[in-house]
Design an enzyme around this catalytic site. Structure first.
Site, mmCIF file in Angstrom:
data_model
loop_
_atom_site.group_PDB
_atom_site.id
_atom_site.type_symbol
_atom_site.label_atom_id
_atom_site.label_comp_id
_atom_site.label_asym_id
_atom_site.label_seq_id
_atom_site.Cartn_x
_atom_site.Cartn_y
_atom_site.Cartn_z
ATOM 1 N N TYR A 164 0.810 -1.226 0.000
ATOM 2 C CA TYR A 164 0.000 0.000 0.000
ATOM 3 C C TYR A 164 0.843 1.276 0.000
ATOM 4 O O TYR A 164 0.310 2.359 -0.209
ATOM 5 C CB TYR A 164 -0.954 0.024 1.201
ATOM 6 C CG TYR A 164 -2.045 -1.027 1.149
ATOM 7 C CD1 TYR A 164 -2.277 -1.764 -0.006
ATOM 8 C CD2 TYR A 164 -2.844 -1.278 2.254
ATOM 9 C CE1 TYR A 164 -3.268 -2.733 -0.053
ATOM 10 C CE2 TYR A 164 -3.843 -2.244 2.217
ATOM 11 C CZ TYR A 164 -4.044 -2.971 1.060
ATOM 12 O OH TYR A 164 -5.030 -3.925 1.022
ATOM 13 N N LYS B 44 4.627 -14.853 1.492
ATOM 14 C CA LYS B 44 4.548 -15.594 0.228
ATOM 15 C C LYS B 44 5.995 -15.814 -0.234
ATOM 16 O O LYS B 44 6.393 -15.417 -1.340
ATOM 17 C CB LYS B 44 3.711 -14.785 -0.776
ATOM 18 C CG LYS B 44 3.403 -15.489 -2.079
ATOM 19 C CD LYS B 44 2.303 -16.529 -1.972
ATOM 20 C CE LYS B 44 2.104 -17.251 -3.304
ATOM 21 N NZ LYS B 44 1.173 -18.375 -3.211
ATOM 22 N N ASP C 167 -1.657 -18.118 1.057
ATOM 23 C CA ASP C 167 -2.864 -18.782 0.534
ATOM 24 C C ASP C 167 -3.279 -19.935 1.441
ATOM 25 O O ASP C 167 -4.456 -20.118 1.750
ATOM 26 C CB ASP C 167 -2.675 -19.226 -0.932
ATOM 27 C CG ASP C 167 -1.298 -19.801 -1.223
ATOM 28 O OD1 ASP C 167 -0.424 -19.736 -0.337
ATOM 29 O OD2 ASP C 167 -1.096 -20.322 -2.323
ATOM 30 N N ASP D 206 -4.670 -6.974 5.771
ATOM 31 C CA ASP D 206 -5.938 -6.300 5.512
ATOM 32 C C ASP D 206 -7.003 -7.338 5.159
ATOM 33 O O ASP D 206 -8.119 -7.347 5.687
ATOM 34 C CB ASP D 206 -5.747 -5.306 4.352
ATOM 35 C CG ASP D 206 -6.946 -4.403 4.150
ATOM 36 O OD1 ASP D 206 -7.834 -4.370 5.013
ATOM 37 O OD2 ASP D 206 -6.986 -3.715 3.108
ATOM 38 N N ASP E 72 -9.956 -9.317 8.003
ATOM 39 C CA ASP E 72 -11.401 -9.252 7.732
ATOM 40 C C ASP E 72 -12.015 -10.644 7.729
ATOM 41 O O ASP E 72 -13.109 -10.857 8.252
ATOM 42 C CB ASP E 72 -11.676 -8.586 6.370
ATOM 43 C CG ASP E 72 -11.937 -7.098 6.503
ATOM 44 O OD1 ASP E 72 -11.387 -6.480 7.449
ATOM 45 O OD2 ASP E 72 -12.677 -6.538 5.679
HETATM 46 MG MG MG Z 1 -10.230 -3.369 5.578
#
Ligand code: MG
Ligand code: NAI
Length: 360
Positions: free
Chosen positions: A142, A191, A223, A247, A251
């Site tokens: 990000y 990863k 994964d 992120d 969730d």
């Molecule tokens: Mg979020």
């Protein structure tokens, strides 16, 4: 720490932030009364609410207030006022995070037994799940170099997952310390089979791990992690990952708690105040109705006590009070799927404050 005054900046923000944050404040005040703490709660403006009053969605005064505090209790920002602003005037949470130097985002996901029926996960899989997700918040995909161009008539765009070893080491150290105070297991997600930045991540985490020999470290590929976290959630303790992976996966773990309205978070800096906020946003669809679940905000106040002020016993009492209210069958509308009696935002706050009196 008798005699000390704790300064807490309170930023309700927009939408249901205005409704749930006062419930978090009430709980802090009740705990302070019981524990003999002196709190100085100072309100600040942020988001669309701030824009309407000052013409700025993150006034300098708010940033100054936050940086001078011991901790920040945040509600949520977003909604019609901010959406109508041009992009460059929409200053808010991201800018505040940057100015406060927040780099470790803590997202606890707990399977509250009375809410098991509200979770999409089978009760026998859910049982005992208590995961503390630590997401790196200030670097990675990000924040790396990004761009967009058209070359030879072909449009292209890129983002870069860039990490320095110190970026990884500082968040790993936070995660190891947290694991030390819990069940002493840390899972690092990357990863590394494909990404160079993940190989650096894995080396740096492993290096920091030598400072914490009592914590068992394991590495999982992202994964596979997304499957294991939901297949066998109870086997995880503390989990640490890169910004984007975190992120997404944090969730996913929201499914453990039964509702988005239950989830608290903490964002910590190296030194200086942290910011504590429910995971949910401003929920314009239910704002102003007095039906929002305040427990995410109340549990964020508990994280503030624990990680912001260093008062884990006070935090544990808030947790127990929330557990007691849920066990007694009280629910906000979002938790109706778990059975029980549905009540509004302020009544839920009343009940947690009442339950606190029994948690000495
Ligand atoms: Mg979020
Ligand atoms: P949201 O979290 O506001 O709402 C998603 C859904 O969950 C809605 O149906 C809402 O009614 C429900 N919900 C959320 N919190 C609840 C609670 N405490 N009790 C009961 N139900 C609850 O996410 P959405 O709709 O994607 O975003 C709405 C606005 O919030 C947007 O402007 C977005 O940018 C902003 N936002 C702000 C965040 C923050 O301040 N940290 C985080 C996420 C979104």
């Amino acid at each position: 720490m008798a005699g000390r005054t704790y300064r807490i900046a309170v930023l309700p923000g927009d939408g249901i932030g205005q409704e749930v944050t006062p419930q978090g404040v009430r709980v802090l005040e009740a705990v302070a009364g019981q524990e003999g703490l002196t709190l100085r709660l100072e309100p600040g403006l942020v988001g669309g609410t701030a824009h309407e009053k000052t013409g700025d969605s993150l006034p300098d005064e708010t940033t100054r207030l936050c940086r001078a505090s011991d901790a920040v209790l945040f509600g949520s920002v977003g909604g019609p006022v901010l959406d109508a602003l041009p992009r460059d005037r929409r200053r808010g949470l991201l800018e505040l995070r940057r100015q406060m130097g927040l780099f470790a985002n803590l997202r606890p996901s707990i399977a509250w037994p009375p809410l098991a029926a509200a979770s999409p996960i089978r009760p026998e899989v859910l049982q005992g799940a208590d995961i503390l997700f630590v997401r790196e918040l200030a670097a990675g995909l990000y924040y790396g170099p990004s761009g967009h161009e058209t070359r030879d008539g072909v449009e292209r765009a890129w983002d870069t997952m860039l990490y320095t070893a110190p970026d990884v080491e500082r968040v790993a150290r936070v995660a190891f310390r947290l694991a030390q105070g819990r069940r002493r297991r840390l899972t690092s997600i990357d990863k590394a089979n494909v990404l160079e930045s993940s190989r650096l991540w894995r080396r740096a985490v492993t290096r920091v791990g030598t400072e914490f020999p009592e914590v068992t470290l394991e590495h999982l590929i992202v994964d596979n992690a997304s499957l294991q976290l939901i297949r066998t959630p109870a086997r995880f303790d503390v989990v640490v990952s890169e910004n984007t992976f975190g992120d997404i996966l944090s969730d996913e773990l929201g499914a453990l708690a039964g509702s988005l309205g239950m989830l608290p978070s903490a964002s910590l800096a190296g030194s200086g105040p942290g910011l504590f906020e429910p995971v949910h946003g401003s929920a314009p669809d239910i704002a102003g109705q007095g039906i929002a679940n305040p427990l995410g905000a109340i549990l964020s106040a508990a994280l503030l006590l624990e990680h912001g002020l260093g008062l884990p016993a006070a935090a544990a009492r808030v947790q127990r009070a929330v557990g007691a209210v849920l066990a007694a069958g009280w629910r906000t509308a979002d938790l109706a799927g778990a059975g029980g009696t549905v009540i509004g935002t302020a009544r839920m706050g009343d009940l947690v404050v009442e339950a606190l009196a029994d948690t000495r």
